[in-house]
Design an enzyme around this catalytic site. Structure first.
Site, mmCIF file in Angstrom:
data_model
loop_
_atom_site.group_PDB
_atom_site.id
_atom_site.type_symbol
_atom_site.label_atom_id
_atom_site.label_comp_id
_atom_site.label_asym_id
_atom_site.label_seq_id
_atom_site.Cartn_x
_atom_site.Cartn_y
_atom_site.Cartn_z
ATOM 1 N N GLY A 10 0.944 -1.236 0.068
ATOM 2 C CA GLY A 10 0.068 0.081 0.135
ATOM 3 C C GLY A 10 0.909 1.310 -0.107
ATOM 4 O O GLY A 10 1.689 1.368 0.840
ATOM 5 N N ARG A 83 -11.712 5.576 4.889
ATOM 6 C CA ARG A 83 -13.367 5.922 4.884
ATOM 7 C C ARG A 83 -13.140 7.637 4.515
ATOM 8 O O ARG A 83 -12.151 8.364 4.602
ATOM 9 C CB ARG A 83 -13.842 5.746 6.384
ATOM 10 C CG ARG A 83 -13.309 6.687 7.215
ATOM 11 C CD ARG A 83 -14.130 6.527 8.603
ATOM 12 N NE ARG A 83 -13.385 6.720 9.843
ATOM 13 C CZ ARG A 83 -13.733 6.991 11.003
ATOM 14 N NH1 ARG A 83 -15.179 6.875 11.359
ATOM 15 N NH2 ARG A 83 -12.969 7.069 11.995
ATOM 16 N N HIS A 176 -10.161 -0.933 17.712
ATOM 17 C CA HIS A 176 -10.020 0.541 17.094
ATOM 18 C C HIS A 176 -11.254 1.217 16.516
ATOM 19 O O HIS A 176 -11.446 0.997 15.225
ATOM 20 C CB HIS A 176 -8.882 0.485 16.078
ATOM 21 C CG HIS A 176 -8.338 1.902 15.312
ATOM 22 N ND1 HIS A 176 -8.072 2.768 16.378
ATOM 23 C CD2 HIS A 176 -8.452 2.064 14.314
ATOM 24 C CE1 HIS A 176 -7.771 3.652 15.587
ATOM 25 N NE2 HIS A 176 -7.947 3.627 14.249
HETATM 26 N N1 LIG Z 1 -5.183 1.342 12.346
HETATM 27 C C1 LIG Z 1 -5.067 2.558 12.003
HETATM 28 O O1 LIG Z 1 -4.948 3.232 13.246
HETATM 29 C C2 LIG Z 1 -5.330 3.537 10.938
HETATM 30 C C3 LIG Z 1 -5.922 2.851 9.795
HETATM 31 N N2 LIG Z 1 -6.034 3.387 8.569
HETATM 32 C C4 LIG Z 1 -6.633 2.534 7.659
HETATM 33 O O2 LIG Z 1 -5.341 2.426 6.795
HETATM 34 C C5 LIG Z 1 -5.802 2.133 5.397
HETATM 35 C C6 LIG Z 1 -4.757 3.105 4.279
HETATM 36 O O3 LIG Z 1 -4.892 4.202 4.433
HETATM 37 P P1 LIG Z 1 -4.285 5.457 3.585
HETATM 38 O O4 LIG Z 1 -2.935 4.871 3.180
HETATM 39 O O5 LIG Z 1 -4.842 6.753 4.025
HETATM 40 O O6 LIG Z 1 -5.185 5.223 2.218
HETATM 41 P P2 LIG Z 1 -4.876 5.425 0.652
HETATM 42 O O7 LIG Z 1 -5.981 5.356 -0.137
HETATM 43 O O8 LIG Z 1 -4.139 6.747 0.362
HETATM 44 O O9 LIG Z 1 -3.703 4.405 0.128
HETATM 45 C C7 LIG Z 1 -4.281 2.931 0.311
HETATM 46 C C8 LIG Z 1 -3.409 2.440 -0.862
HETATM 47 O O10 LIG Z 1 -3.859 0.912 -0.961
HETATM 48 C C9 LIG Z 1 -3.646 0.583 -2.552
HETATM 49 N N3 LIG Z 1 -4.418 -0.509 -2.640
HETATM 50 C C10 LIG Z 1 -5.866 -1.062 -2.798
HETATM 51 N N4 LIG Z 1 -6.109 -2.133 -2.929
HETATM 52 C C11 LIG Z 1 -4.673 -2.853 -2.942
HETATM 53 C C12 LIG Z 1 -4.280 -4.117 -2.988
HETATM 54 N N5 LIG Z 1 -5.148 -5.172 -3.385
HETATM 55 N N6 LIG Z 1 -3.044 -4.490 -3.024
HETATM 56 C C13 LIG Z 1 -1.929 -3.413 -2.685
HETATM 57 N N7 LIG Z 1 -2.526 -2.134 -2.570
HETATM 58 C C14 LIG Z 1 -3.828 -1.764 -2.776
HETATM 59 C C15 LIG Z 1 -4.258 1.667 -3.343
HETATM 60 O O11 LIG Z 1 -3.962 1.618 -4.450
HETATM 61 C C16 LIG Z 1 -3.811 2.783 -2.498
HETATM 62 O O12 LIG Z 1 -2.553 3.568 -2.992
HETATM 63 C C17 LIG Z 1 -7.260 2.467 5.219
HETATM 64 O O13 LIG Z 1 -7.855 1.244 5.190
HETATM 65 C C18 LIG Z 1 -7.369 3.401 6.630
HETATM 66 O O14 LIG Z 1 -8.736 3.149 7.103
HETATM 67 C C19 LIG Z 1 -5.698 4.682 8.731
HETATM 68 C C20 LIG Z 1 -5.521 5.545 9.799
HETATM 69 C C21 LIG Z 1 -5.195 4.804 10.860
HETATM 70 O O1 LIG Z 2 -10.441 7.266 11.223
HETATM 71 C C1 LIG Z 2 -10.193 6.437 10.299
HETATM 72 O O2 LIG Z 2 -10.943 6.157 9.279
HETATM 73 C C2 LIG Z 2 -8.687 6.129 10.168
HETATM 74 C C3 LIG Z 2 -8.281 5.735 11.450
HETATM 75 O O3 LIG Z 2 -8.565 4.600 12.014
HETATM 76 C C4 LIG Z 2 -7.747 6.729 12.398
HETATM 77 O O4 LIG Z 2 -7.249 8.033 11.978
HETATM 78 O O5 LIG Z 2 -7.723 6.552 13.548
#
Ligand SMILES: NC(=O)C1=CN([C@@H]2O[C@H](COP(=O)(O)OP(=O)(O)OC[C@H]3O[C@@H](n4cnc5c(N)ncnc54)[C@H](O)[C@@H]3O)[C@@H](O)[C@H]2O)C=CC1
Ligand SMILES: O=C([O-])CC(=O)C(=O)O
Length: 319
Positions: A10, A83, A176
């Site tokens: 990703g 989201r 989370h």
């Molecule tokens: N655990 C946590 O505390 C947090 C989790 N997240 C989650 O992290 C994830 C990523 O967030 P961002 O980087 O902001 O999103 P983003 O949309 O900027 O990046 C996601 C990337 O994944 C790629 N992708 C999609 N399907 C794929 C696949 N099958 N194989 C490889 N790459 C693929 C996309 O092309 C994109 O470049 C989201 O699900 C978000 O909700 C975000 C913030 C905090």
């Molecule tokens: O809120 C979201 O969708 C992304 C996330 O998990 C965070 O920032 O904690």
């Protein structure tokens, strides 16, 4: 000694930020993998071109083929969708469970000895799905959320007390999501637990309750500002703290979505708990004493995650 190889599956907002931080901290060479053609290559080259300015050494590779992650020491997974306003993290499950199947397979085939940190949401169910699909040992697959949620809690406490963030500790357990459990009894300013600070008159219970709620809503607050996606700087920094704990065998005690088997009344379940991360991955889940109210909140959070894991089971391709 060869440098560590760190694979980022990703290469979106978090993936790019991770890649930048890894170089700045000289944690290893970076492979950015994404299904979007050009994105990992472009971000990798752009960040590589910043290294002469920063005076750091790290190699960057961008790829659309899983063979590029072969032999990685650490894999950080952000593949999937984030989201937008009006959505909950749970709304992402349908798309992201399928993505976890593909990513897990890629890891299994190319770097089965890696330490894997999942970030993709809904986090606790996605780390379960990723572990299932990869078949890696449970201690080598962990989810990032508690470090981020605790960092947000610490930031809000810093604003309330006007004390350096360095002197503020916080622990957020559970899933989370809206049911996460910020533990005020185990959160401190220079070692003084928050309930004692209320007694000392430094803050009020009402203000503390507001901070706890703001922590629970921390992700949504950023989504509402950004509108096009979710937080990425603090999430990336949080995952780097976990990766560094593994690579440097630091034995950090951090809140992470770890496999709980025989602790917290759970028999094989991923949820946010305090755990020690060192060279063997998750080396120990630490079972802290919870009072009745905290236990009830934690159980409520476990129940919410259970529902999501059941939903993920139905969405994962079989076999
Ligand atoms: N655990 C946590 O505390 C947090 C989790 N997240 C989650 O992290 C994830 C990523 O967030 P961002 O980087 O902001 O999103 P983003 O949309 O900027 O990046 C996601 C990337 O994944 C790629 N992708 C999609 N399907 C794929 C696949 N099958 N194989 C490889 N790459 C693929 C996309 O092309 C994109 O470049 C989201 O699900 C978000 O909700 C975000 C913030 C905090
Ligand atoms: O809120 C979201 O969708 C992304 C996330 O998990 C965070 O920032 O904690």
């Amino acid at each position: 000694m060869a440098r560590n190889k760190i694979a980022l599956v990703g290469a979106g907002n978090i993936g790019g930020t991770l890649a930048h931080l890894i170089g700045l901290k000289e944690l290893g060479d970076v492979v950015l993998f994404d299904i979007a053609e050009g994105t990992p290559q472009g971000k990798g080259l752009d960040i590589a071109e910043s290294t002469p300015v920063e005076g750091v050494d790290a190699e960057y590779t961008g790829a659309n083929d899983y063979s590029a992650i072969k032999g990685a020491d650490v894999v950080i997974v952000t593949a999937g969708v984030p989201r937008k306003p009006g959505m909950s993290r749970d709304d992402l499950i349908e798309t992201n469970a399928k993505v976890m199947s593909a990513v897990g397979k890629g890891i299994k085939e190319n770097c089965p000895d890696a330490f894997v940190i999942c970030i993709t949401n809904p986090l606790d169910a996605m780390v379960w799905a990723l572990r299932e699909a990869s078949g890696l040992p449970h201690n080598k697959v962990v989810g990032m959320a508690g470090v981020l949620d605790s960092a947000r809690f610490r930031w809000f406490l810093h604003e309330e007390f006007n004390v350096s963030v360095q002197d503020i500790t916080a622990f957020v357990l559970g899933g989370h999501g809206d049911t996460m459990v910020p533990l005020t009894r185990y959160s401190t300013v220079a070692g003084i637990p928050l309930p004692d600070l209320v007694k000392m008159g430094w803050t009020t219970q009402e203000k503390l309750d507001q901070i706890v709620q703001r922590t629970r809503d921390g992700g949504a607050e950023i989504v509402a500002h950004l509108k096009t996606g979710s937080a990425f700087y603090a999430p990336a920094a949080s995952a780097i703290e976990m990766a560094e704990a593994y690579l440097k065998d630091k034995k950090r005690l951090l809140p992470c979505a770890a496999w709980c088997d025989g602790v917290y009344g759970l028999d094989g379940f991923y949820v946010g708990v305090p755990c020690i991360i060192g060279e063997n991955g998750v080396e120990k889940v630490v079972e802290i004493d919870l009072n009745d109210e905290e236990k009830a909140m934690f159980q409520n959070s476990v129940n919410a995650v259970k529902g999501l894991v059941e939903a993920a089971k139905k969405l994962m391709p079989q076999g």
